[in-house]
Design an enzyme around this catalytic site. Structure first.
Site, PDB file in Angstrom:
ATOM      1  N   TYR A 158      13.783 -51.217  -5.059  1.00  0.00           N
ATOM      2  CA  TYR A 158      14.785 -50.184  -6.469  1.00  0.00           C
ATOM      3  C   TYR A 158      15.781 -50.169  -5.996  1.00  0.00           C
ATOM      4  O   TYR A 158      17.200 -50.930  -6.291  1.00  0.00           O
ATOM      5  CB  TYR A 158      13.604 -48.796  -6.755  1.00  0.00           C
ATOM      6  CG  TYR A 158      15.169 -48.553  -7.781  1.00  0.00           C
ATOM      7  CD1 TYR A 158      15.574 -48.760  -8.935  1.00  0.00           C
ATOM      8  CD2 TYR A 158      16.024 -47.309  -6.894  1.00  0.00           C
ATOM      9  CE1 TYR A 158      16.369 -47.952  -9.493  1.00  0.00           C
ATOM     10  CE2 TYR A 158      16.538 -46.369  -7.393  1.00  0.00           C
ATOM     11  CZ  TYR A 158      17.304 -46.793  -8.996  1.00  0.00           C
ATOM     12  OH  TYR A 158      18.355 -46.132  -9.673  1.00  0.00           O
ATOM     13  N   LYS A 172      20.036 -52.354  -6.297  1.00  0.00           N
ATOM     14  CA  LYS A 172      21.147 -51.194  -6.595  1.00  0.00           C
ATOM     15  C   LYS A 172      22.321 -51.863  -5.669  1.00  0.00           C
ATOM     16  O   LYS A 172      23.575 -52.173  -5.964  1.00  0.00           O
ATOM     17  CB  LYS A 172      21.241 -49.808  -6.417  1.00  0.00           C
ATOM     18  CG  LYS A 172      19.774 -49.427  -7.826  1.00  0.00           C
ATOM     19  CD  LYS A 172      20.510 -49.555  -8.712  1.00  0.00           C
ATOM     20  CE  LYS A 172      20.267 -49.355 -10.059  1.00  0.00           C
ATOM     21  NZ  LYS A 172      20.329 -49.172 -11.106  1.00  0.00           N
TER      22      LYS A 172
END
Lengths: 245, 245
Positions: free
Chosen positions: B136, B140
């Site tokens: 995750y 980003k």
């Protein structure tokens, strides 16, 4: 006597893959070049099988066109980078050398501040923030971020090489060969040259050095270069032998 | 009197999206929250249509589970980030505020050197290299690299916010709520709190500030915080009003 290191090379049919198969020291490395048939980087399970019984992976497979459009990058570069690290982890590979690119920070080449003194540009290091110059370059920044994650979260050792400009015939590039339009930028571009000999010694050092994670610039010691060589010396003990004068 | 800014918000049904729709100053912003039906981030053409007649996009839509597996991240986060920037460019949007995350640099939270003096941790800034703590977090970092590319290659203005820990009920988080296992790390985690009020003022500032590109930490002024607030002050003129003591 220590066993030679078993090295799988994705993108084994490309220019760099062929170079490694020919010129990495056979006394120290058993190179297994993997073409698209043996190691389709869009197929995680196939890649894991291809990495069985391997000490290290040199991950070269990618769409290497700087101007490649999005659709041509998603599979080979974006998914491919994840598949390479994840397959290496699953297969119990110890080290991955990831072919990143100068294009992950290519926007510094267009930055007048970096070249305020053209004979001594400000040296860009891997500590500087990424500044991709293309979607291609952004996919390389992605691969580096993944590499750091795999090194810090898992058991992998990872070296990301910001490879400069390697030419097929090993002749230094000329300004005219640069894809840039600004004549000033064109003039700066050949300082990104990486000779075949320096490329081989860099990958040799990346396979053998004692480290957990590093991002290292891969250029020869060219006049007017804007890539630092310090982290190559410090992390890998690597010193280029060639340089454009 | 100047026209209010037309702001499309992807992920409009999520916690932050609802907060923005409720609390951004209606005299200055006309907020258009886009749910999955109006703006499927895996569909570039749909997103471009949804961004028509929009001055700014706040791109919140993503899988926001830190532990999300790869397959659940590819569409919403990896492709989604590209689609958001590219659709904004095509639709002639002026500014994109990209919801990045503290998890792009989450590995610093596990770094003993950062917390050598626990009462005054070393402050991590957006100039420090990314160190994702999860797939995750790596997605980003990818979005930030894309954002910089779109700001430097195209006409977009881009602000990437490394958003801290926003809670549904706006109460500061407790160590027990941290997903980390190490008790020491658990104790540090609440310093990542971002209050609702500070989140709103941060996004307000990100929409209005005069800049081309910036990455900014988004945390309240918490005791023991390891996120710098300097670039928020410098680039956005933003000062948090809350802080965990």
């Amino acid at each position: 006597m220590t066993q030679p290191m078993r090295v799988a090379v994705t993108g084994g049919e490309g220019m760099l893959g062929r170079l490694l198969a020919e010129r990495l020291d056979p006394a120290r490395f058993v190179v297994r070049p993997l073409g698209r048939k043996e190691a389709d980087v869009t197929d995680l399970a196939a890649l894991e099988r291809a990495f069985a019984d391997t000490d290290a992976v040199v991950h070269l497979a990618a769409n290497s066109q700087v101007g490649a459009p999005w659709d041509a990058l998603v599979g080979p570069n974006l998914l491919g980078a994840y598949h390479a690290f994840e397959a290496a982890r699953r297969a119990g590979v110890r080290r991955v050398v990831f072919a990143s690119s100068n294009h992950a920070v290519g926007m510094y080449l267009m930055d007048a501040d970096v070249f305020a003194d053209p004979s001594r540009p400000h040296l860009v290091t891997p500590e500087d923030p990424v500044r991709p110059d293309s979607l291609y370059g952004a996919t390389k920044a992605w691969g580096e971020a993944l590499g750091r994650l795999y090194a810090e979260m898992h058991e992998l050792e990872v070296v990301c090489l910001r490879i400069g400009w390697v030419t097929e015939d090993d002749r230094p590039p000329t300004p005219a060969q640069s894809i840039r339009e600004d004549p000033e930028v064109k003039r700066r571009a050949p300082a990104m040259w990486l000779s075949h000999r320096d490329c081989i010694s860099l990958i040799d050092a990346s396979l053998g050095a004692d480290l957990r994670f590093g991002i290292v610039n891969g250029v020869s010691d060219n006049a007017g270069r804007w890539f630092s060589l310090d982290e190559g010396r410090r992390l890998l003990g690597w010193e280029p032998a060639d340089g454009l004068r």
